[in-house]
Design an enzyme around this catalytic site. Structure first.
Site, PDB file in Angstrom:
ATOM      1  N   ARG A  63       8.212 -17.078   4.144  1.00  0.00           N
ATOM      2  CA  ARG A  63       8.278 -15.823   4.906  1.00  0.00           C
ATOM      3  C   ARG A  63       8.717 -16.098   6.349  1.00  0.00           C
ATOM      4  O   ARG A  63       9.268 -15.241   7.019  1.00  0.00           O
ATOM      5  CB  ARG A  63       6.896 -15.136   4.881  1.00  0.00           C
ATOM      6  N   ASP A 134      10.699  -6.069  -1.035  1.00  0.00           N
ATOM      7  CA  ASP A 134       9.502  -6.538  -0.326  1.00  0.00           C
ATOM      8  C   ASP A 134       8.628  -7.486  -1.142  1.00  0.00           C
ATOM      9  O   ASP A 134       7.664  -8.042  -0.622  1.00  0.00           O
ATOM     10  CB  ASP A 134       8.690  -5.365   0.235  1.00  0.00           C
ATOM     11  N   ASN A 155       1.788   1.563  14.106  1.00  0.00           N
ATOM     12  CA  ASN A 155       1.089   1.564  12.817  1.00  0.00           C
ATOM     13  C   ASN A 155       1.613   0.482  11.877  1.00  0.00           C
ATOM     14  O   ASN A 155       1.215   0.416  10.713  1.00  0.00           O
ATOM     15  CB  ASN A 155       1.187   2.940  12.145  1.00  0.00           C
ATOM     16  N   LEU A 169      12.687  -0.597   2.272  1.00  0.00           N
ATOM     17  CA  LEU A 169      13.616  -1.585   2.819  1.00  0.00           C
ATOM     18  C   LEU A 169      14.090  -2.581   1.779  1.00  0.00           C
ATOM     19  O   LEU A 169      13.357  -2.939   0.853  1.00  0.00           O
ATOM     20  CB  LEU A 169      12.946  -2.350   3.970  1.00  0.00           C
ATOM     21  N   CYS A 188       8.109   3.907  20.631  1.00  0.00           N
ATOM     22  CA  CYS A 188       6.772   4.506  20.497  1.00  0.00           C
ATOM     23  C   CYS A 188       6.273   5.001  21.859  1.00  0.00           C
ATOM     24  O   CYS A 188       5.455   5.916  21.934  1.00  0.00           O
ATOM     25  CB  CYS A 188       5.770   3.497  19.930  1.00  0.00           C
ATOM     26  N   CYS A 242      -2.122   5.248   1.100  1.00  0.00           N
ATOM     27  CA  CYS A 242      -2.523   6.178   2.159  1.00  0.00           C
ATOM     28  C   CYS A 242      -1.347   6.353   3.113  1.00  0.00           C
ATOM     29  O   CYS A 242      -0.689   5.384   3.469  1.00  0.00           O
ATOM     30  CB  CYS A 242      -3.733   5.625   2.914  1.00  0.00           C
ATOM     31  N   CYS A 245      -1.373   7.340   8.695  1.00  0.00           N
ATOM     32  CA  CYS A 245      -0.785   6.861   9.959  1.00  0.00           C
ATOM     33  C   CYS A 245       0.702   7.195  10.045  1.00  0.00           C
ATOM     34  O   CYS A 245       1.290   7.144  11.128  1.00  0.00           O
ATOM     35  CB  CYS A 245      -1.035   5.370  10.162  1.00  0.00           C
TER      36      CYS A 245
END
Length: 315
Positions: A63, A134, A155, A169, A188, A242, A245
């Site tokens: 990674r 991913d 977030n 992505l 942001c 979820c 955010c």
């Protein structure tokens, strides 16, 4: 290949990607330089803090070394697939994260990127390439940011000016040296609406998400027979992932283009999921409903655990 030919090929590669439904698209050079080094250092700190919980694959050393994914890699095409669909859940329905509404995005993106890789091979015979979704050990958001697709928000999600953060992505690595796009700028600003919105306080500070407190982690990755009480009491109807955010982010509250992509349209049952009914479904029922879905990651027993937790959390 001349400089002009490289620019021409880069342009045509992006056009091909857009024809496959990707937008935005952008190129990054490998190695990428200081920003990626900072993102890598941030990943090291996140791992050291234990924020990855049980997700051991986040510590895969590849990674942090893109060269190990494709020897001789010189460029990376980052692509975004808009998964925002203007659809509402039925009143009283339990909540499933938007990314899981349509077909398994791993299959969708991987298949289209492989088409793109084969097209590139036709243009430049012998070129090396690799498609990454991913599930590959790649810092996907950091590379997408480097390629100009958007910035990593407080977030932890990649945010694009026009699309907000509803982007899946993918990346096409190649041994070709192609002209890089400008990296994205963080927009942001002073907004931190996502931090207090998280019911469990999982965003411990801007840009840092503690998976051990995250509803998405617990509903999807936690393999324990029961969810922790601290999570159960805060589920607010979420049983698979979820989006809180993201829902509160101002960049997602602008008028957004609803995807017309057939692969991303929601399965009706996901918009009308009721605990009592779903708790009666057999393993075979779940198998049928989750065919070619990213939500197969949740085994039937996990769905039942989450459904029961959602009831006790509101009791």
């Amino acid at each position: 290949m001349t400089l002009h030919a490289h620019h021409d090929l880069a342009l045509r590669l992006k056009q091909q990607a857009q024809q496959l439904g990707f937008d935005p698209v952008g190129l990054a050079a490998v190695p990428a330089g200081e920003r990626l080094e900072l993102r890598t250092a941030a990943l090291e700190r996140w791992l050291a803090a234990g924020y990855q919980a049980d997700m051991a694959w986040m510590a895969d050393p590849r990674r942090r070394a893109v060269e190990q994914l494709l020897p001789g890699v010189r460029s990376l095409l980052a692509v975004g697939l808009n998964y925002y669909v203007e659809a509402d859940r039925a009143p009283g329905a339990l909540k499933v994260a938007r990314y899981g509404w349509g077909r398994d995005y791993h299959r969708v993106i991987d298949g289209r990127l492989r088409q793109l890789g084969r097209w590139l091979e036709q243009q430049v015979p012998g070129v090396g390439w690799r498609a990454c979704v991913d599930s590959a050990p790649l810092m996907d958001k950091a590379w997408a940011e480097q390629a100009g697709l958007g910035w990593i928000g407080k977030n932890g999600n990649l945010i694009n000016r026009e699309r907000g953060s509803w982007l899946l992505l993918g990346h096409l690595l190649t041994t070709l040296e192609l002209p890089a796009d400008a990296a994205a700028t963080t927009l942001c600003g002073s907004c931190s609406r996502c931090l207090p919105a998280c019911p469990t306080g999982a965003i411990t500070e801007p840009f840092v998400v503690d998976s051990r407190r995250c509803l998405a982690f617990h509903t999807i990755e936690n393999r324990d027979p029961e969810l922790p009480q601290a999570i159960t009491s805060k589920l607010e109807g979420w049983v698979a992932g979820c989006d809180i955010c993201q829902d509160v982010c101002p960049w997602n509250q602008q008028p957004l283009q609803s995807s017309e992509d057939a692969d991303l349209q929601p399965r009706p049952w996901l918009l009308n999921l009721q605990a009592e009914e779903a708790l009666g479904w057999s393993d075979a029922d779940w198998d049928t409903k989750l065919r070619a879905s990213a939500l197969r990651r949740l085994k039937p027993w996990m769905w039942r655990r989450n459904l029961r937790a959602s009831r006790s959390g509101t009791a």
